[in-house]
Design an enzyme around this catalytic site. Sequence first.
Site, mmCIF file in Angstrom:
data_model
loop_
_atom_site.group_PDB
_atom_site.id
_atom_site.type_symbol
_atom_site.label_atom_id
_atom_site.label_comp_id
_atom_site.label_asym_id
_atom_site.label_seq_id
_atom_site.Cartn_x
_atom_site.Cartn_y
_atom_site.Cartn_z
ATOM 1 N N THR A 51 82.321 83.676 47.680
ATOM 2 C CA THR A 51 83.277 84.589 48.307
ATOM 3 C C THR A 51 84.590 84.543 47.553
ATOM 4 O O THR A 51 85.122 83.473 47.285
ATOM 5 C CB THR A 51 83.540 84.166 49.770
ATOM 6 N N SER A 89 95.272 82.000 34.455
ATOM 7 C CA SER A 89 95.516 81.031 35.518
ATOM 8 C C SER A 89 96.574 81.544 36.471
ATOM 9 O O SER A 89 97.624 82.000 36.044
ATOM 10 C CB SER A 89 95.994 79.725 34.887
ATOM 11 N N ALA A 92 91.899 78.694 35.507
ATOM 12 C CA ALA A 92 91.596 78.821 34.080
ATOM 13 C C ALA A 92 90.547 77.820 33.629
ATOM 14 O O ALA A 92 89.774 78.093 32.715
ATOM 15 C CB ALA A 92 92.869 78.669 33.257
ATOM 16 N N THR A 93 90.498 76.645 34.263
ATOM 17 C CA THR A 93 89.480 75.666 33.881
ATOM 18 C C THR A 93 88.090 76.244 34.099
ATOM 19 O O THR A 93 87.220 76.161 33.222
ATOM 20 C CB THR A 93 89.656 74.357 34.674
ATOM 21 N N CYS A 109 97.334 66.938 32.138
ATOM 22 C CA CYS A 109 95.941 66.496 32.075
ATOM 23 C C CYS A 109 95.755 65.243 31.242
ATOM 24 O O CYS A 109 94.734 64.600 31.337
ATOM 25 C CB CYS A 109 95.035 67.622 31.583
ATOM 26 N N HIS A 118 98.409 79.819 38.820
ATOM 27 C CA HIS A 118 99.625 79.059 39.078
ATOM 28 C C HIS A 118 100.524 78.897 37.861
ATOM 29 O O HIS A 118 101.607 78.351 37.973
ATOM 30 C CB HIS A 118 99.308 77.714 39.731
#
Lengths: 70, 400
Positions: B238, B198, B70-71, B324, B200
């Site tokens: 890839t 995201s 997501a970042t 974070c 995870h």
Amino acid sequence: MAASSRAQVLRLYRALLRESQRFSAYNYRTYAIRRIRDAFRENKNVADPAKIEELLNKAKANLEVIHRQV
Amino acid sequence: PSFLRLVVCVPQDPRVLDSMLPYLTAYYGNPHSRTHAYGWESEAAMENARRQVADLIGADSREIIFTSGATESNNMAIKGVARFYKSRKKHIITTQTEHKCVLDSCRSLETEGFRVTYLPVKKNGLIDLKELEAAFQPDTSLVSVMTVNNEIGVKQPICDIGEICRARKVFFHTDAAQAIGKIPMDVNNMKIDLMSISGHKIYGPKGVGALYVRRRPRVRLEPLQSGGGQERGLRSGTVPTPLAVGLGAACEVAQQEMEYDHKRILQLAERLVTKIMSEVPDVVMNGDREHRYPGCINLSFAYVEGESLLMALKDVALSSGSACTSASLEPSYVLRAIGTDEDLAHSSIRFGIGRFTTEEEVDYTVQKCIQHVKRLREMSPLWEMVQDGIDLKSIKWTQH
């Protein structure tokens, strides 16, 4: 017909629970057992044979998933 | 040890791992290799995963770009859209409670000459729609508001925001990392133009995510990563087949389990909050009580030192603030944005409840939490003063 499916369903149920007990991770083990129990309970009264077969196939597939990871 | 810090760090679902196994072992082809069967198998798996992600959000699979998380998706969306339209549009609107990567992307755009409006939030964590409407300027290119906040769990009025943006023909991006697979999302009903996903956060693998980019009306982006032109030229590199397959499976499982999980998590969350609040006074829940995702609860314990409480509960792995921001000693900027007092912000704890959380874990956490809050309050002179009826704000602290 009905009797053999009932036995079949119970056999599958027991196999799933037994296999789930072998998860070493606490969270996976508890989730599997809980989810299996709830899913079988929820579908207890399904009458349509096609639906029953679909559910049994899903259960068998999940049994194999668990088997590969325990 | 019981792991309740499930908001950021969640276990992968065994069904996800199972879907990935073949692509980590026998089927190792590069999905972009057009000339041999190994490539075709991987490509088929990757496209299937793409469809699974799209199905979860009501999109077309051609609108899904795989990223590293997501970042990256947030960076791509914000910087990409801003830079593409920079000749005519130089203004962006976001909120003060966004994830660090969104805020940081905006900050870096400011150094490039863009103007950014960081909308404040109300005490309950939600934005004021009137303030949003007032913030639009003739050259606004993008609005970015996260769906569910990762620290306090509040759910923004996404449908309303979508309407407002669509009416003004401004692109609407939402960081849906904490919402996907947990609450129903539909990019068309909600008028979303870009969405970050995201892996995870939905019990999928780490290191993969996706960005939804609307095709009708077309959203154009300047790509962040140059290279071989994969992912429609928007994200070269890839695509990691096993991770993409894992993300797809996670999305499919999430769709099937959404109702069951939500019901259960709601039950466990209510259990946790009710038990704690009934035993311990002076506990504040941060964020709106109603417009939230139940699995992310942030409680502030007045007159208790936060780090001490966290250390005391270390075998339950909660977190003060979010991952974070946990490295710094500053209280969370999200709590500051909702107007939490400095001392309450320091003594806030975030509880994450997820698919794999057990009732036992909740009860254990509640018991430990109550035990340590009571213990720390016994030791606290501030608590003693409050019990005696002294108003803490009236105290004149002397310098020694």
